[in-house]
Design an enzyme around this catalytic site. Structure first.
Site, mmCIF file in Angstrom:
data_model
loop_
_atom_site.group_PDB
_atom_site.id
_atom_site.type_symbol
_atom_site.label_atom_id
_atom_site.label_comp_id
_atom_site.label_asym_id
_atom_site.label_seq_id
_atom_site.Cartn_x
_atom_site.Cartn_y
_atom_site.Cartn_z
ATOM 1 N N ASP A 10 0.751 -1.155 -0.068
ATOM 2 C CA ASP A 10 0.077 0.135 0.014
ATOM 3 C C ASP A 10 0.988 1.371 0.058
ATOM 4 O O ASP A 10 1.981 1.131 0.229
ATOM 5 C CB ASP A 10 -1.045 0.011 1.098
ATOM 6 N N ASP A 12 -0.342 5.113 1.068
ATOM 7 C CA ASP A 12 -0.518 6.176 1.994
ATOM 8 C C ASP A 12 -0.514 5.515 3.413
ATOM 9 O O ASP A 12 -1.439 4.454 3.447
ATOM 10 C CB ASP A 12 -2.026 6.911 1.745
ATOM 11 N N ASP A 209 -1.828 -0.491 6.019
ATOM 12 C CA ASP A 209 -2.139 -0.026 7.190
ATOM 13 C C ASP A 209 -3.506 0.009 7.681
ATOM 14 O O ASP A 209 -3.993 0.397 8.577
ATOM 15 C CB ASP A 209 -1.840 1.477 7.169
#
Length: 262
Positions: A10, A12, A209
């Site tokens: 991922d 961000d 996240d």
């Protein structure tokens, strides 16, 4: 380590926050690449083109070709062309999403009543005019699709509203819900990433996240999942039985090469 041939990161909250690289992220990606792993980057945020994401990663010390970026805009364009090649859409979204669709041969129309699809993405310029257009598109029979399910997007100093806000507004005034949300954790995003990697899911690790997107996608596909604590979700959420449980919990992506023996 021998079981892994590819890795998905991922962006961000995992590789960077805003313009700040997560410490050690560049070294972690480089270590996996040195061991021969193919690496791709996935993002639900349709605010930038794939070329802009590749340029940003390269600027931050992670040289990346555009082909290794899998964005929700890119996946949306492929989804629409599988449904109706060269279809017409009314789009709630910023210019990079519109440009990705147009580049794929999809006609983005100003008159919502002409649209075969209503495409809703993360849009920081979302306003009453666009909401009205969405309502008119759905009343005229447009099929409703969205880029991603995220409620918020992590930035350097916190979070900002994401695509779920735009989708919720459209649902609120029409009662319609998207027939497909193509970003993480959808199988459409999985298929695009695996196609680029050329790997089977069991040969792939994924780091992110968010438990309900990154980790959920990896678990559903049969990948090894790494939950990082540098982004939107905190370790406290691991106690929530409604959310998927990662295979590994790490402070940041910097720890991943050691776990894999890289």
């Amino acid at each position: 380590m021998l079981a892994y041939r590819g890795f998905i990161f991922d962006l961000d909250g995992t590789i960077y926050r805003g313009e700040r690289l997560i410490p050690g992220a560049d070294e972690a990606v480089a270590a996996l690449r040195r061991r021969g792993l193919k690496v791709v980057f996935v993002t639900n945020k349709p605010l930038y083109s794939r070329a802009e994401y590749a340029a940003k990663l390269t600027r931050l010390g992670i040289p990346t070709p555009v082909e290794d970026i899998i964005s929700s805009s890119y996946v949306m364009a492929h989804y629409l062309n599988r449904q109706e090649p060269g279809t017409t859409v009314y789009c709630i979204g910023e210019p990079p999403l519109v440009e990705e669709l147009a580049a794929a041969g999809i006609e983005v129309v100003d008159d919502p009543r002409r649209a075969r699809f209503l495409v809703v993405g993360f849009d920081r310029t979302f306003d009453y005019r666009k909401l009205t257009g969405a309502m008119l598109a759905i009343r005229a029979g447009a099929r409703f699709v969205a880029t991603n399910p995220d409620r918020t997007c992590p930035v350097e100093d916190g979070e900002i509203p994401d695509c779920a806000g735009m989708v919720g507004a459209v649902t609120g005034v029409t009662g319609a819900v998207p027939e497909a949300v193509v970003g993480k954790p959808s199988p459409y995003m999985v298929a695009a990433a695996l196609d680029r990697l050329g790997c089977e899911p069991a040969e792939v690790g994924i780091a992110g996240d968010r438990l309900n997107t990154d980790i959920a996608m990896g678990k559903a596909a049969g990948m090894t999942t790494f939950f990082v604590l540098t982004g939107a979700d905190s370790a406290d959420l691991l106690a929530d039985e409604r959310l998927p449980k990662p295979d590994f919990v790490v402070q940041s992506v910097a720890e991943i090469p050691d776990l894999l023996g890289a």
